[in-house]
Design a protein around this motif. Structure first.
Motif, PDB file in Angstrom:
ATOM      1  N   ASP A 101       0.817  -1.216   0.000  1.00 20.88           N
ATOM      2  CA  ASP A 101       0.000   0.000   0.000  1.00 20.88           C
ATOM      3  C   ASP A 101       0.847   1.262   0.000  1.00 20.88           C
ATOM      4  O   ASP A 101       0.517   2.237  -0.678  1.00 20.88           O
ATOM      5  CB  ASP A 101      -0.951  -0.003   1.198  1.00 20.88           C
ATOM      6  CG  ASP A 101      -2.080  -0.998   1.015  1.00 20.88           C
ATOM      7  OD1 ASP A 101      -2.378  -1.338  -0.150  1.00 20.88           O
ATOM      8  OD2 ASP A 101      -2.657  -1.454   2.012  1.00 20.88           O
ATOM      9  N   GLY A 223      -3.303  -2.146   5.721  1.00 21.93           N
ATOM     10  CA  GLY A 223      -3.657  -0.865   6.333  1.00 21.93           C
ATOM     11  C   GLY A 223      -4.750  -0.120   5.599  1.00 21.93           C
ATOM     12  O   GLY A 223      -5.595   0.541   6.223  1.00 21.93           O
ATOM     13  N   MET A 224      -4.775  -0.194   4.265  1.00 19.69           N
ATOM     14  CA  MET A 224      -5.816   0.505   3.505  1.00 19.69           C
ATOM     15  C   MET A 224      -7.191  -0.086   3.788  1.00 19.69           C
ATOM     16  O   MET A 224      -8.175   0.639   3.897  1.00 19.69           O
ATOM     17  CB  MET A 224      -5.499   0.412   2.010  1.00 19.69           C
ATOM     18  CG  MET A 224      -4.260   1.185   1.595  1.00 19.69           C
ATOM     19  SD  MET A 224      -4.461   2.974   1.776  1.00 19.69           S
ATOM     20  CE  MET A 224      -5.619   3.308   0.459  1.00 19.69           C
ATOM     21  N   THR A 239      -2.985   3.793  13.260  1.00 20.02           N
ATOM     22  CA  THR A 239      -2.387   3.621  11.942  1.00 20.02           C
ATOM     23  C   THR A 239      -1.373   4.718  11.631  1.00 20.02           C
ATOM     24  O   THR A 239      -1.441   5.816  12.205  1.00 20.02           O
ATOM     25  CB  THR A 239      -3.508   3.613  10.875  1.00 20.02           C
ATOM     26  OG1 THR A 239      -2.978   3.245   9.603  1.00 20.02           O
ATOM     27  CG2 THR A 239      -4.154   4.975  10.770  1.00 20.02           C
ATOM     28  N   PHE A 243      -1.362   6.785   5.766  1.00 20.84           N
ATOM     29  CA  PHE A 243      -2.605   6.166   5.315  1.00 20.84           C
ATOM     30  C   PHE A 243      -3.798   7.120   5.422  1.00 20.84           C
ATOM     31  O   PHE A 243      -4.764   6.997   4.667  1.00 20.84           O
ATOM     32  CB  PHE A 243      -2.915   4.916   6.136  1.00 20.84           C
ATOM     33  CG  PHE A 243      -2.181   3.681   5.683  1.00 20.84           C
ATOM     34  CD1 PHE A 243      -2.088   3.352   4.350  1.00 20.84           C
ATOM     35  CD2 PHE A 243      -1.592   2.845   6.615  1.00 20.84           C
ATOM     36  CE1 PHE A 243      -1.414   2.203   3.938  1.00 20.84           C
ATOM     37  CE2 PHE A 243      -0.916   1.703   6.215  1.00 20.84           C
ATOM     38  CZ  PHE A 243      -0.821   1.386   4.876  1.00 20.84           C
TER      39      PHE A 243
END
Length: 296
Positions: A101, A223-224, A239, A243
């Motif tokens: 990501d 994470g996305m 996070t 992001f």
């Protein structure tokens, strides 16, 4: 027998523990790789490798031979790289590993400019969250986020990302806003999973460390995905800043517990030890630095 080529293949077999991978990295057939090592053993009149159905490992003599030969191969590679960089533009293969990501967000939009600037360089880039073994898998460099475990690599920090606890306005309106880390155990949290689950979140305020065990509604290694689920109001996430920059700006997510500090994440480029940094590796590191990733 091309002895130098045979030694190179032998070293690759030691590093990869595989004739198949060694042959692929040397651009030869598996049969040729096996033949070269066999010829080397015949010339030295000693067995260099122990071969079983499950594993290939060096004999005592093979390990000594590998340790003596490897610095010679490195010196030759560096000599060729130095001469080549004087005479021509960057050329050859550059093999790179980047976290998926992060790479899609920050490397992909800018990669074309690097390719155009170095038309004689062949780029082989993998977007993968798996922790690659640079030496055995033949990578020139990789981006790593967070704690570095492999001390055999050279690391150069190119950025630092802060950590943030966030949730959607809808979630906070429905469930209330935690005022202290201890209150998080009453809430639904979405946890990141990598080499180990993100079960504990650690905070610090006025030099006091607070470690909270989280109640998890979901565990995910992306994470996305966690960010998108958090936007829908299903829970709280912890996070890196890269992001959530846009989601915070447009109000899709709201930061909570901002007064409590967390350990930031270093973003490093790592590469195998070399006395002289190859020009192609140096060029990509400079490309990363020009992206000004430190603005996280």
């Amino acid at each position: 027998m091309d002895k130098l080529n045979a030694i190179s293949v032998f070293c690759k077999v030691i590093e990869t523990q595989s004739f198949t991978q060694a042959a692929a990295q040397q651009n030869i057939s598996v049969a040729m790789a096996s033949k070269l090592v066999a010829q080397l053993e015949e010339q030295l009149k000693t067995r260099l490798l122990q071969r079983t159905t499950r594993k290939i490992s060096p004999t005592e003599a093979g390990l000594v031979y590998y340790q003596r030969c490897l610095p010679i191969l490195v010196e030759l590679e560096e000599a060729e790289s130095s001469i080549s960089s004087l005479a021509t533009a960057l050329q050859g293969n550059l093999t790179i590993s980047v976290p998926r990501d992060f790479g899609l967000l920050f490397i992909t939009p800018n990669l074309a400019s690097f390719i155009k600037a170095h038309p004689n360089l062949h780029i082989d880039i993998s977007f993968n969250d798996r922790m690659m073994d640079l030496i055995s898998e033949g990578y020139d460099l990789a981006l790593r986020i967070g704690h570095l475990q492999d001390s055999s690599l050279v690391a150069k920090k190119i950025a630092t990302a802060s950590m943030h606890v966030v949730a959607s306005p809808e979630y906070l309106e429905k469930n209330g806003t935690p005022q202290t880390p201890e209150e998080l155990h009453k809430h639904h949290c979405l946890l990141y999973k990598a080499r180990g689950n993100q079960i504990y979140w650690e905070f610090q305020q006025k030099k006091q460390l607070c470690r909270v065990k989280m109640q998890s509604r979901m565990v995910c290694n992306n994470g996305m995905t966690l960010m998108e689920i958090a936007k829908t109001g299903l829970g709280i996430i912890n996070t890196p800043s890269f992001f959530i920059q846009e989601a915070l700006k447009n109000g899709e997510l709201v930061e909570i517990l901002a007064d409590y500090e967390q350990q930031p994440l270093d973003i490093n480029v790592v590469y195998p030890h070399r006395r002289h940094l190859p020009a192609k590796t140096k060029a990509f590191i400079e490309f990363l630095q020009d992206l000004k990733l430190c603005q996280f």
